[in-house]
Design an enzyme around this catalytic site. Structure first.
Site, PDB file in Angstrom:
ATOM      1  N   ARG A  29       0.918  -1.473  -0.136  1.00  0.00           N
ATOM      2  CA  ARG A  29      -0.052  -0.044  -0.117  1.00  0.00           C
ATOM      3  C   ARG A  29       0.926   1.112  -0.056  1.00  0.00           C
ATOM      4  O   ARG A  29       1.111   1.888  -0.999  1.00  0.00           O
ATOM      5  CB  ARG A  29      -0.784   0.060   1.295  1.00  0.00           C
ATOM      6  N   CYS A 254       4.440   9.069   0.055  1.00  0.00           N
ATOM      7  CA  CYS A 254       3.225   9.482  -0.020  1.00  0.00           C
ATOM      8  C   CYS A 254       2.939  10.646  -1.049  1.00  0.00           C
ATOM      9  O   CYS A 254       3.814  11.702  -1.056  1.00  0.00           O
ATOM     10  CB  CYS A 254       2.831  10.296   1.391  1.00  0.00           C
TER      11      CYS A 254
HETATM   12  P1  HMG Z   1     -13.142  14.725  -2.591  1.00  0.00           P
HETATM   13  O1  HMG Z   1     -12.462  15.427  -3.878  1.00  0.00           O
HETATM   14  O2  HMG Z   1     -13.121  15.876  -1.712  1.00  0.00           O
HETATM   15  O3  HMG Z   1     -14.218  13.623  -2.718  1.00  0.00           O
HETATM   16  O4  HMG Z   1     -11.801  13.725  -2.007  1.00  0.00           O
HETATM   17  P2  HMG Z   1     -15.847  13.924  -2.345  1.00  0.00           P
HETATM   18  O5  HMG Z   1     -16.097  13.328  -1.383  1.00  0.00           O
HETATM   19  O6  HMG Z   1     -16.295  15.452  -2.889  1.00  0.00           O
HETATM   20  O7  HMG Z   1     -16.197  13.164  -3.681  1.00  0.00           O
HETATM   21  C1  HMG Z   1     -16.219  13.562  -4.842  1.00  0.00           C
HETATM   22  C2  HMG Z   1     -16.407  12.381  -5.921  1.00  0.00           C
HETATM   23  O8  HMG Z   1     -15.575  11.098  -5.514  1.00  0.00           O
HETATM   24  C3  HMG Z   1     -17.808  11.662  -5.573  1.00  0.00           C
HETATM   25  O9  HMG Z   1     -18.186  11.217  -6.818  1.00  0.00           O
HETATM   26  C4  HMG Z   1     -17.541  10.170  -4.740  1.00  0.00           C
HETATM   27  O10 HMG Z   1     -18.529   9.284  -4.952  1.00  0.00           O
HETATM   28  C5  HMG Z   1     -15.944  10.038  -5.369  1.00  0.00           C
HETATM   29  P3  HMG Z   1     -19.249  11.680  -7.948  1.00  0.00           P
HETATM   30  O11 HMG Z   1     -20.304  11.746  -6.952  1.00  0.00           O
HETATM   31  O12 HMG Z   1     -18.658  13.173  -8.216  1.00  0.00           O
HETATM   32  O13 HMG Z   1     -19.283  10.839  -9.050  1.00  0.00           O
HETATM   33  N1  HMG Z   1     -15.470   9.174  -4.042  1.00  0.00           N
HETATM   34  C6  HMG Z   1     -15.071   7.894  -4.256  1.00  0.00           C
HETATM   35  N2  HMG Z   1     -14.653   7.253  -5.328  1.00  0.00           N
HETATM   36  C7  HMG Z   1     -14.241   5.943  -4.894  1.00  0.00           C
HETATM   37  N3  HMG Z   1     -13.874   5.674  -3.649  1.00  0.00           N
HETATM   38  C8  HMG Z   1     -14.073   6.378  -2.713  1.00  0.00           C
HETATM   39  C9  HMG Z   1     -14.530   7.785  -2.956  1.00  0.00           C
HETATM   40  N4  HMG Z   1     -14.715   8.855  -2.120  1.00  0.00           N
HETATM   41  C10 HMG Z   1     -15.276   9.680  -2.960  1.00  0.00           C
HETATM   42  N5  HMG Z   1     -13.322   6.278  -1.481  1.00  0.00           N
HETATM   43  C11 HMG Z   1     -11.055  11.917  -0.896  1.00  0.00           C
HETATM   44  C12 HMG Z   1     -11.665  13.308  -0.785  1.00  0.00           C
HETATM   45  C13 HMG Z   1     -11.104  11.468   0.505  1.00  0.00           C
HETATM   46  C14 HMG Z   1     -12.031  10.789  -1.363  1.00  0.00           C
HETATM   47  C15 HMG Z   1      -9.803  12.053  -1.398  1.00  0.00           C
HETATM   48  O14 HMG Z   1      -9.072  13.257  -0.976  1.00  0.00           O
HETATM   49  C16 HMG Z   1      -8.855  10.764  -1.470  1.00  0.00           C
HETATM   50  O15 HMG Z   1      -9.369   9.971  -2.004  1.00  0.00           O
HETATM   51  N6  HMG Z   1      -7.854  10.812  -0.937  1.00  0.00           N
HETATM   52  C17 HMG Z   1      -6.947   9.669  -0.525  1.00  0.00           C
HETATM   53  C18 HMG Z   1      -5.480  10.226  -0.509  1.00  0.00           C
HETATM   54  C19 HMG Z   1      -4.817   9.043  -0.149  1.00  0.00           C
HETATM   55  O16 HMG Z   1      -4.893   7.855  -0.259  1.00  0.00           O
HETATM   56  N7  HMG Z   1      -3.356   9.416   0.401  1.00  0.00           N
HETATM   57  C20 HMG Z   1      -2.322   8.510   0.703  1.00  0.00           C
HETATM   58  C21 HMG Z   1      -2.722   7.633   1.690  1.00  0.00           C
HETATM   59  S1  HMG Z   1      -2.293   8.389   3.184  1.00  0.00           S
HETATM   60  C22 HMG Z   1      -0.602   8.292   3.818  1.00  0.00           C
HETATM   61  O17 HMG Z   1       0.027   7.517   2.684  1.00  0.00           O
HETATM   62  C23 HMG Z   1      -0.046   8.508   5.118  1.00  0.00           C
HETATM   63  C24 HMG Z   1       0.230   7.195   5.918  1.00  0.00           C
HETATM   64  O18 HMG Z   1       0.863   6.284   5.136  1.00  0.00           O
HETATM   65  C25 HMG Z   1       0.719   7.550   7.298  1.00  0.00           C
HETATM   66  C26 HMG Z   1       1.940   8.470   7.318  1.00  0.00           C
HETATM   67  O19 HMG Z   1       2.977   8.235   6.762  1.00  0.00           O
HETATM   68  O20 HMG Z   1       1.813   9.402   7.948  1.00  0.00           O
HETATM   69  C27 HMG Z   1      -1.056   6.414   5.944  1.00  0.00           C
HETATM   70 MG    MG Z   2       3.218   6.390   5.080  1.00  0.00          MG
END
Ligand code: HMG
Ligand code: MG
Length: 315
Positions: A29, A254
C-alpha cells in the site's frame, strides 16, 4: 571449522525491550502508492503472497480511495479477491463511507482511516480540514464497529510537516485522543516525511502516556528520509511499543507529502530485532528474496541496506 553465517546478526539481548514485535507490513500500500509506474495487479498479488510466505502476519493490501487521487491503487477491486484467501490479516485504507462500502463488498475485515495532525496535510491529502476529516471518519467508524471490523487510525505529520514545520506535541495528542475516542482499535503514529529523531519520539510517547493513551494501542510508522527510522523505532520499543510499521525493501512515500520517501525497510527492522533477540516470526532470507524480486519489477534497486547486503540484486 563451520562457515560463519553472514546472513544473520549475533543475538545479544538488551534490557527493557519487548519479547515480541508485530510488524505491520505496508509495502503493497504505502510502497506501491508512490510508484511512478503502476505495478500490474498480478505482480502486486504475488508480492503480497510472498510477504505472507515470509512470515508477515499483517500485510496492508491496498486503499479504497478515489482512483484519481491515487491511480496506482485504482485496481483495489481486482487485487483484493486475488489475496483474500491468504491466512494473514489484510487491512485496507478507507477514507470515507464510499471507501468502506467498497471494502465491505469484498469482505475486508480490517480497515484503516487516516487523519492528519496538521491542517496543511489534511487539506492536501483529504481535501478537508482536520476536523472535517474527523467528521468524515465518524460514520465510517460507527458502521465498521457495528460490522465487527478492526479499525486502525493513522495519524500523519506527528513530528514535522513540509508546509508547517515542527508539529507541537499537544496538537498531535489532541487528534490521537479524538481518534481513540471514536473507537479506533489501534493508532499508528506517522512520521510522514521522516524528520523525527529519537528524543522527539520519546517526548511524544511520554505525552501520550500522560494523556492516558495506553501504549499497547500504539504503533509507529517511520519514513526513513534522514536515516533515523531505526533509531526512532528503538526509542519507541524502549517506551513499550510493540507494533512497528515497515515496508519491504523500503518502498514507499506519500504522493501528497512532498519530501516523503520510503518507509523503514522491513529487512532493516528484522535485522535489528533479530540481533536484539526480539521475535517477529519473519524469515529474513525469504523477505530479502521478495524485495530483490520486487526491486526488479519496479526497475530500481532497493534502498534497504540489509537487502543490498544480503541479496545479489543489480545495483
Ligand atoms: P473529494 O474530492 O473531497 O471527494 O476527495 P468527495 O467526497 O467530494 O467526492 C467526490 C467524488 O469522488 C464523488 O463522486 C464520490 O463518490 C467519489 P461523484 O459523486 O462526483 O461521481 N469518491 C470516491 N470514489 C471511490 N472511492 C472513494 C471515494 N470517495 C469519494 N473512497 C477523498 C476526498 C478522501 C475521496 C480524496 O481526498 C482521497 O481519495 N484521498 C486519498 C489520499 C490518499 O490515499 N493518500 C495516501 C494515503 S495516506 C498516507 O500515505 C499516509 C500514511 O502512510 C501515514 C503516514 O505516512 O503519515 C497512512
Ligand atoms: Mg506512510
Amino acid at each position: 571449522m563451520s562457515t560463519p553465517d553472514l546472513g544473520l546478526p549475533m543475538t545479544v539481548r538488551a534490557d527493557g525491550l519487548p519479547a515480541r514485535v508485530r510488524i505491520h507490513e505496508v509495502g503493497p500500500r504505502d510502497g506501491l502508492q508512490n510508484e511512478k509506474e503502476t505495478v500490474p495487479t498480478e505482480v502486486k498479488a504475488e508480492f503480497i503472497r510472498r510477504l505472507a510466505d515470509a512470515g508477515l502476519t499483517t500485510v496492508e493490501a491496498t486503499s479504497f480511495v478515489h482512483p484519481k487521487w491515487v491511480p496506482q491503487l485504482s485496481d483495489a477491486e481486482r487485487l483484493y479477491p486475488l489475496v483474500a484467501d491468504l491466512p494473514v490479516d489484510l487491512p485496507v485504507l478507507v477514507p470515507n463511507e464510499r471507501g468502506l462500502d467498497r471494502a465491505l463488498a469484498l469482505g475486508a475485515r480490517r480497515v484503516a482511516v487516516f487523519a492528519s495532525a496538521t491542517e496543511s496535510f489534511a487539506r492536501a491529502n483529504l481535501n478537508r480540514t482536520v476536523d472535517e476529516a474527523i467528521a468524515m471518519f465518524e460514520p465510517v467508524l460507527a458502521r465498521a464497529k457495528a460490522e465487527g471490523l478492526h479499525v486502525r487510525g493513522y495519524l500523519s505529520m506527528c513530528f514535522g510537516d513540509p508546509w508547517e514545520g515542527p508539529v507541537p506535541v499537544p496538537q498531535v495528542v489532541r487528534v490521537c485522543r479524538t481518534l481513540l475516542g471514536m473507537g479506533c482499535d489501534e493508532l499508528s503514529l506517522g512520521d510522514t516525511i521522516g524528520v523525527a529523531t529519537p528524543g522527539h519520539v520519546t517526548a511524544l510517547l511520554t505525552a501520550l502516556t500522560e494523556a492516558e493513551v495506553p501504549t499497547d494501542v500504539l504503533g509507529v510508522h517511520f519514513h526513513d528520509t534522514y536515516g533515523q527510522a531505526l533509531a526512532n523505532t528503538l526509542a519507541a520499543l524502549q517506551h513499550g511499543v510493540t507494533t512497528v510499521d515497515a515496508s519491504a525493501g523500503g518502498l514507499g512515500g506519500c504522493p501528497y507529502a512532498k519530501s516523503a520517501t520510503g518507509n523503514l525497510a522491513t529487512e532493516d527492522l528484522v535485522w535489528m530485532l533479530r540481533g536484539l533477540g526480539i521475535d517477529t516470526g519473519v524469515d529474513l532470507g525469504r523477505l530479502v528474496a521478495t524485495s530483490a524480486w520486487m526491486a526488479a519489477r519496479v526497475g530500481r534497486p532497493s534502498p534497504s541496506r540489509t537487502v543490498r547486503a544480503l541479496s545479489h540484486q543489480e545495483q
